[in-house]
Design a protein around this motif. Structure first.
Motif, PDB file in Angstrom:
ATOM      1  N   GLU A   1       7.004   5.309  -8.713  1.00 47.37           N
ATOM      2  CA  GLU A   1       7.355   4.084  -9.426  1.00 47.37           C
ATOM      3  C   GLU A   1       6.368   2.942  -9.189  1.00 47.37           C
ATOM      4  O   GLU A   1       6.214   2.069 -10.026  1.00 47.37           O
ATOM      5  N   GLN A   2       5.759   2.920  -8.037  1.00 48.92           N
ATOM      6  CA  GLN A   2       4.803   1.886  -7.641  1.00 48.92           C
ATOM      7  C   GLN A   2       5.343   0.461  -7.808  1.00 48.92           C
ATOM      8  O   GLN A   2       4.731  -0.373  -8.491  1.00 48.92           O
ATOM      9  N   PRO A   3       6.487   0.151  -7.190  1.00 51.46           N
ATOM     10  CA  PRO A   3       6.970  -1.237  -7.229  1.00 51.46           C
ATOM     11  C   PRO A   3       6.038  -2.137  -6.437  1.00 51.46           C
ATOM     12  O   PRO A   3       5.241  -1.647  -5.624  1.00 51.46           O
ATOM     13  N   GLN A   4       6.135  -3.429  -6.657  1.00 52.60           N
ATOM     14  CA  GLN A   4       5.271  -4.371  -5.958  1.00 52.60           C
ATOM     15  C   GLN A   4       6.049  -5.623  -5.561  1.00 52.60           C
ATOM     16  O   GLN A   4       6.948  -6.065  -6.281  1.00 52.60           O
TER      17      GLN A   4
ATOM     18  N   VAL B   1      14.386  -3.116  -2.577  1.00 45.71           N
ATOM     19  CA  VAL B   1      13.564  -2.262  -3.443  1.00 45.71           C
ATOM     20  C   VAL B   1      13.675  -0.804  -2.996  1.00 45.71           C
ATOM     21  O   VAL B   1      13.858   0.099  -3.826  1.00 45.71           O
ATOM     22  N   ASP B   2      13.577  -0.567  -1.695  1.00 43.84           N
ATOM     23  CA  ASP B   2      13.656   0.802  -1.173  1.00 43.84           C
ATOM     24  C   ASP B   2      15.011   1.431  -1.466  1.00 43.84           C
ATOM     25  O   ASP B   2      15.107   2.620  -1.789  1.00 43.84           O
ATOM     26  N   GLN B   3      16.069   0.635  -1.356  1.00 43.83           N
ATOM     27  CA  GLN B   3      17.403   1.141  -1.672  1.00 43.83           C
ATOM     28  C   GLN B   3      17.546   1.424  -3.165  1.00 43.83           C
ATOM     29  O   GLN B   3      18.185   2.404  -3.557  1.00 43.83           O
ATOM     30  N   GLN B   4      16.938   0.584  -3.985  1.00 41.42           N
ATOM     31  CA  GLN B   4      17.010   0.759  -5.436  1.00 41.42           C
ATOM     32  C   GLN B   4      16.376   2.079  -5.865  1.00 41.42           C
ATOM     33  O   GLN B   4      16.913   2.787  -6.720  1.00 41.42           O
TER      34      GLN B   4
ATOM     35  N   ASN C   1       0.833  -1.209   0.000  1.00 45.86           N
ATOM     36  CA  ASN C   1       0.000   0.000   0.000  1.00 45.86           C
ATOM     37  C   ASN C   1       0.864   1.254   0.000  1.00 45.86           C
ATOM     38  O   ASN C   1       0.532   2.265  -0.626  1.00 45.86           O
ATOM     39  N   ARG C   2       1.987   1.186   0.704  1.00 47.02           N
ATOM     40  CA  ARG C   2       2.918   2.325   0.697  1.00 47.02           C
ATOM     41  C   ARG C   2       3.525   2.510  -0.694  1.00 47.02           C
ATOM     42  O   ARG C   2       3.723   3.641  -1.149  1.00 47.02           O
ATOM     43  N   TYR C   3       3.823   1.397  -1.339  1.00 50.22           N
ATOM     44  CA  TYR C   3       4.385   1.484  -2.678  1.00 50.22           C
ATOM     45  C   TYR C   3       3.403   2.085  -3.675  1.00 50.22           C
ATOM     46  O   TYR C   3       3.798   2.748  -4.632  1.00 50.22           O
ATOM     47  N   PHE C   4       2.105   1.855  -3.469  1.00 46.48           N
ATOM     48  CA  PHE C   4       1.093   2.411  -4.360  1.00 46.48           C
ATOM     49  C   PHE C   4       1.110   3.939  -4.352  1.00 46.48           C
ATOM     50  O   PHE C   4       0.647   4.583  -5.283  1.00 46.48           O
ATOM     51  N   GLN C   5       1.642   4.517  -3.289  1.00 41.55           N
ATOM     52  CA  GLN C   5       1.651   5.971  -3.153  1.00 41.55           C
ATOM     53  C   GLN C   5       2.927   6.603  -3.709  1.00 41.55           C
ATOM     54  O   GLN C   5       3.122   7.812  -3.604  1.00 41.55           O
ATOM     55  N   THR C   6       3.807   5.798  -4.298  1.00 38.51           N
ATOM     56  CA  THR C   6       5.031   6.328  -4.877  1.00 38.51           C
ATOM     57  C   THR C   6       4.892   6.490  -6.384  1.00 38.51           C
ATOM     58  O   THR C   6       3.947   5.970  -6.994  1.00 38.51           O
TER      59      THR C   6
END
Length: 213
Positions: A64-67, A155-158, A57-62
């Motif tokens: 890039e939206q990685p999953q 992923v966060d570091q990338q 859900n946090r990624y959806f707010q970025t």
């Protein structure tokens, strides 16, 4: 009459745009755009599912939206997910199980290959291999959460996201970066022990040879 019809049409169009916008915001904030859990074997407990859902859900707010998707299947080989080839910015943790045997693999899309090299994936899985093999559901889920958090950290570091409570701590990251750090002291201790035994044997053997009959 024609003018009134145009005004009503314009109002209707604006209302529809607002409705579409609200639906889009709802889907983004609640994580309904994509299902990140496919637990066909019912191996995941509530804590693990919550972690997967909240982090995605946090990624959806970025931008890039990685999953990161977790899948469980009833087989030990051919674990490559079907969605891998036509996905972007995605990581798949696949758990295959048949009987008492279990196989856990990490897959990433081409744009994340740099963050998930073969060595990186092997080190992540090796760090909690005993828990991942455990037949105890809670113990297994502890290991799986570690794997998920390790993937999330990569992923966060990338994408240079700020690390949060779902990511690994520095100590946990060192556990992956230096998988042999614990084995090395043990190996050295065994080497010294063997050297000591050889020295003692040689010393007593020499005395026995030198002693008069």
């Amino acid at each position: 009459m024609w003018k009134a019809w145009l005004i009503n049409l314009k109002k209707t169009k604006i209302s529809l745009l607002w409705l579409v916008g609200l639906v889009a915001v709802f889907l983004t904030t609640t994580g309904f755009i994509q299902d990140n859990i496919e637990d066909n074997l019912h191996l995941l407990n509530k804590e693990t599912k919550t972690l997967i859902t909240e982090k995605n859900n946090r990624y959806f707010q970025t931008k890039e939206q990685p999953q990161i998707t977790v899948i469980t299947v009833k087989r030990l080989n051919k674990l490559t997910p079907k969605a891998l080839d036509h996905s972007k910015r995605s990581v798949f943790i696949v758990v295959g199980q048949k009987g008492k045997k279990r196989n856990v693999q990490i897959f990433s899309t081409k744009d994340l290959h740099g963050a998930f090299t073969a060595d990186t994936r092997a080190n992540i899985l090796r760090a909690e291999v005993n828990k991942l093999r455990s037949n105890n559901k809670n113990t297994f889920n502890e290991g799986l959460r570690f794997v998920f958090r390790a993937c999330a950290t990569r992923v966060d570091q990338q994408y240079q996201y700020a690390l949060d409570k779902y990511d690994l701590t520095s100590a946990e990251q060192n556990k992956i970066s230096h998988p042999h750090s614990v084995a090395l002291p043990i190996a050295l201790a065994l080497a010294f022990l063997i050297m000591g035994i050889v020295y003692v044997l040689k010393k007593f053997g020499h005395r026995n040879i030198s002693s008069p009959k």
